[in-house]
Design a protein around this motif. Structure first.
Motif, PDB file in Angstrom:
ATOM      1  N   GLY A  79       0.804  -1.223   0.000  1.00 14.05           N
ATOM      2  CA  GLY A  79       0.000   0.000   0.000  1.00 14.05           C
ATOM      3  C   GLY A  79       0.834   1.268   0.000  1.00 14.05           C
ATOM      4  N   TRP A  80       0.219   2.338   0.469  1.00 12.63           N
ATOM      5  CA  TRP A  80       0.795   3.669   0.361  1.00 12.63           C
ATOM      6  C   TRP A  80       2.188   3.772   0.955  1.00 12.63           C
ATOM      7  CZ3 TRP A  80      -1.455   6.550  -3.017  1.00 12.63           C
ATOM      8  CH2 TRP A  80      -2.831   6.433  -3.234  1.00 12.63           C
ATOM      9  N   PHE A  81       2.445   3.032   2.019  1.00 16.99           N
ATOM     10  CA  PHE A  81       3.724   3.159   2.717  1.00 16.99           C
ATOM     11  C   PHE A  81       4.628   1.952   2.455  1.00 16.99           C
ATOM     12  CE2 PHE A  81       0.495   5.602   4.993  1.00 16.99           C
ATOM     13  CZ  PHE A  81       1.074   6.868   4.935  1.00 16.99           C
ATOM     14  N   THR A  94       9.074   9.306  -1.094  1.00 14.49           N
ATOM     15  CA  THR A  94       8.003   8.655  -1.837  1.00 14.49           C
ATOM     16  C   THR A  94       6.834   9.628  -1.927  1.00 14.49           C
ATOM     17  OG1 THR A  94       8.670   6.493  -0.975  1.00 14.49           O
ATOM     18  CG2 THR A  94       6.483   6.653  -1.956  1.00 14.49           C
ATOM     19  N   LEU A  95       6.305   9.805  -3.132  1.00 11.18           N
ATOM     20  CA  LEU A  95       5.198  10.738  -3.330  1.00 11.18           C
ATOM     21  C   LEU A  95       3.899  10.097  -2.881  1.00 11.18           C
ATOM     22  CD1 LEU A  95       6.092  12.309  -6.795  1.00 11.18           C
ATOM     23  CD2 LEU A  95       6.666  13.122  -4.486  1.00 11.18           C
ATOM     24  N   LEU A  96       3.231  10.725  -1.956  1.00 13.32           N
ATOM     25  CA  LEU A  96       1.996  10.210  -1.385  1.00 13.32           C
ATOM     26  C   LEU A  96       0.801  10.761  -2.162  1.00 13.32           C
ATOM     27  CD1 LEU A  96       1.162   8.423   1.046  1.00 13.32           C
ATOM     28  CD2 LEU A  96       0.895  10.520   2.375  1.00 13.32           C
ATOM     29  N   GLY A  97      -0.134   9.874  -2.504  1.00 14.28           N
ATOM     30  CA  GLY A  97      -1.292  10.294  -3.284  1.00 14.28           C
ATOM     31  C   GLY A  97      -1.027  10.373  -4.774  1.00 14.28           C
ATOM     32  N   GLU A  98       0.124   9.854  -5.203  1.00 18.24           N
ATOM     33  CA  GLU A  98       0.478   9.823  -6.622  1.00 18.24           C
ATOM     34  C   GLU A  98       0.809   8.390  -7.010  1.00 18.24           C
ATOM     35  OE1 GLU A  98       0.069  12.557  -8.266  1.00 18.24           O
ATOM     36  OE2 GLU A  98       0.092  14.021  -6.638  1.00 18.24           O
ATOM     37  N   GLY A  99       0.885   8.137  -8.315  1.00 19.26           N
ATOM     38  CA  GLY A  99       1.247   6.798  -8.766  1.00 19.26           C
ATOM     39  C   GLY A  99       1.361   6.736 -10.278  1.00 19.26           C
ATOM     40  N   ARG A 108      11.035   9.144   3.390  1.00 13.56           N
ATOM     41  CA  ARG A 108      10.198  10.288   3.713  1.00 13.56           C
ATOM     42  C   ARG A 108       9.022  10.264   2.747  1.00 13.56           C
ATOM     43  NH1 ARG A 108      12.668  13.303   8.081  1.00 13.56           N
ATOM     44  NH2 ARG A 108      14.771  12.413   8.202  1.00 13.56           N
ATOM     45  N   PHE A 109       7.943  10.924   3.132  1.00 13.94           N
ATOM     46  CA  PHE A 109       6.763  10.981   2.275  1.00 13.94           C
ATOM     47  C   PHE A 109       6.382  12.436   2.055  1.00 13.94           C
ATOM     48  CE2 PHE A 109       6.771   6.822   4.132  1.00 13.94           C
ATOM     49  CZ  PHE A 109       6.374   5.998   3.089  1.00 13.94           C
ATOM     50  N   TYR A 110       5.975  12.720   0.828  1.00 11.95           N
ATOM     51  CA  TYR A 110       5.588  14.089   0.489  1.00 11.95           C
ATOM     52  C   TYR A 110       4.366  14.051  -0.421  1.00 11.95           C
ATOM     53  CZ  TYR A 110       5.551  18.827  -1.314  1.00 11.95           C
ATOM     54  OH  TYR A 110       5.156  20.084  -1.645  1.00 11.95           O
ATOM     55  N   SER A 111       3.467  14.984  -0.203  1.00 12.73           N
ATOM     56  CA  SER A 111       2.302  15.121  -1.083  1.00 12.73           C
ATOM     57  C   SER A 111       2.065  16.589  -1.374  1.00 12.73           C
ATOM     58  CB  SER A 111       1.047  14.516  -0.445  1.00 12.73           C
ATOM     59  OG  SER A 111      -0.060  14.680  -1.313  1.00 12.73           O
ATOM     60  N   CYS A 112       1.792  16.889  -2.636  1.00 11.24           N
ATOM     61  CA  CYS A 112       1.403  18.249  -3.013  1.00 11.24           C
ATOM     62  C   CYS A 112      -0.103  18.358  -3.171  1.00 11.24           C
ATOM     63  CB  CYS A 112       2.107  18.658  -4.309  1.00 11.24           C
ATOM     64  SG  CYS A 112       1.702  17.641  -5.739  1.00 11.24           S
ATOM     65  N   VAL A 113      -0.820  17.287  -2.815  1.00  5.76           N
ATOM     66  CA  VAL A 113      -2.274  17.256  -2.936  1.00  5.76           C
ATOM     67  C   VAL A 113      -2.878  17.825  -1.660  1.00  5.76           C
ATOM     68  CG1 VAL A 113      -4.268  15.776  -3.341  1.00  5.76           C
ATOM     69  CG2 VAL A 113      -2.072  15.207  -4.378  1.00  5.76           C
TER      70      VAL A 113
END
Length: 300
Positions: A180-182, A234-239, A280-285
């Motif tokens: 999953g996400w992580f 890792t970009l969170l909310g992207e794929g 680390r996790f990053y999201s621009c959403v």
């Protein structure tokens, strides 16, 4: 191609082989304004054709606001490694991303997330989760009738070109992102590094010569994790979203893993094992959109 007066901030190298249906969608998904929050002048897309029998027609996309170059790799072979290194060598951006599989659509915040992440953590490699369009991993869903026609109909139901985050509604996790996400990823099909790190790694190892590159992309991630002085982001909310196209790995009816593992063992002198790492996790959403994505897509 639209000329640019300065070097782009990010170059994305996309490898294509017999992807007349899939590649134009992929290039569209990597281009502003679909990629939101980035200026067109900040983006360069380099499409490298690896000896296609029927090269994809992306002539309309080369007239977009961002620079799109189409190159043919000299002396193509069955592995994408040489084509990838050829494309990376042509890239003008300080940050270079690799789309080793040109059949993968991008979610709309990847490039902004990459640029933001590099400003915050300049030495980090940046990773994206892998997903498959359709009801499950395509190695399984294709055995139950999922094919290109079914995928085309599925894409038509969501108007993804208007809002690419809707792709999560019709996708499933790839096995490389099974937690999953992580997830600690075994590979990333949208991987970005500063050009200095690309040079330090000498790109992809061209000793991987099997069709599709075998484990060359997994090997790249492992070497990046070993070389990068800081934790990856890792970009969170992207794929990235794999389109079915008859690829030698994702869409193979008989798993090529034994052959891939054998080649890896011959090159590295050991069996392949995924490595454990911190990210680390990053999201621009924004928060509300991120929650919507999480609700639409619930990893099992």
């Amino acid at each position: 191609m639209i000329p640019q007066s300065r070097s782009p901030a990010v170059s994305v190298v996309v490898i294509g082989y017999n992807m007349a249906r899939e590649l134009p969608r992929t290039v569209f998904s990597l281009s502003p304004p679909y990629q939101n929050g980035v200026d067109a002048s900040d983006v360069e897309i380099i499409v490298v054709d690896n000896g296609s029998d029927r090269p994809a027609d992306i002539s309309e996309l080369t007239q977009q606001a961002c620079a799109v170059r189409v190159l043919n790799v000299p002396h193509p072979n069955k592995s994408p490694a040489r084509a990838a290194n050829f494309g990376v060598a042509q890239a003008r951006g300080d940050i270079i991303g690799l789309w080793i599989d040109g059949a993968r659509l991008a979610s709309p915040g990847i490039l902004r997330g990459v640029l933001d992440s590099q400003r915050l953590r300049p030495a980090a490699g940046i990773l994206t989760l892998g997903l498959h369009l359709g009801p499950g991993p395509q190695q399984e869903s294709m055995l139950n009738g999922y094919d290109q026609r079914a995928e085309d109909r599925l894409l038509e139901t969501i108007d993804w070109r208007e809002d690419g985050y809707r792709l999560f509604q019709i996708a499933s996790l790839a096995r490389s992102s099974s937690e999953g996400w992580f997830s600690e990823l075994a590979e990333s099909n949208g991987i970005f590094m500063h050009r200095e790190l690309w040079h330090e790694l000498s790109g992809l190892d061209e000793a991987f010569t099997l069709p599709g590159g075998g484990l060359v992309n997994l090997d790249l991630l492992q070497r990046m994790l070993a070389a990068s002085p800081v934790d990856p982001v890792t970009l969170l909310g992207e794929g990235t979203f794999h389109q079915i196209h008859g690829g030698v790995s994702t869409n193979a009816r008989v798993s090529p893993w034994p052959e891939f593992a054998r080649e890896y063992r011959e090159i590295r002198g050991r069996d392949f094992e995924p490595v454990s790492y911190s990210s680390r996790f990053y999201s621009c959403v924004d928060r509300h959109r991120l929650l919507d994505i999480f609700r639409a897509f619930q990893p099992v």
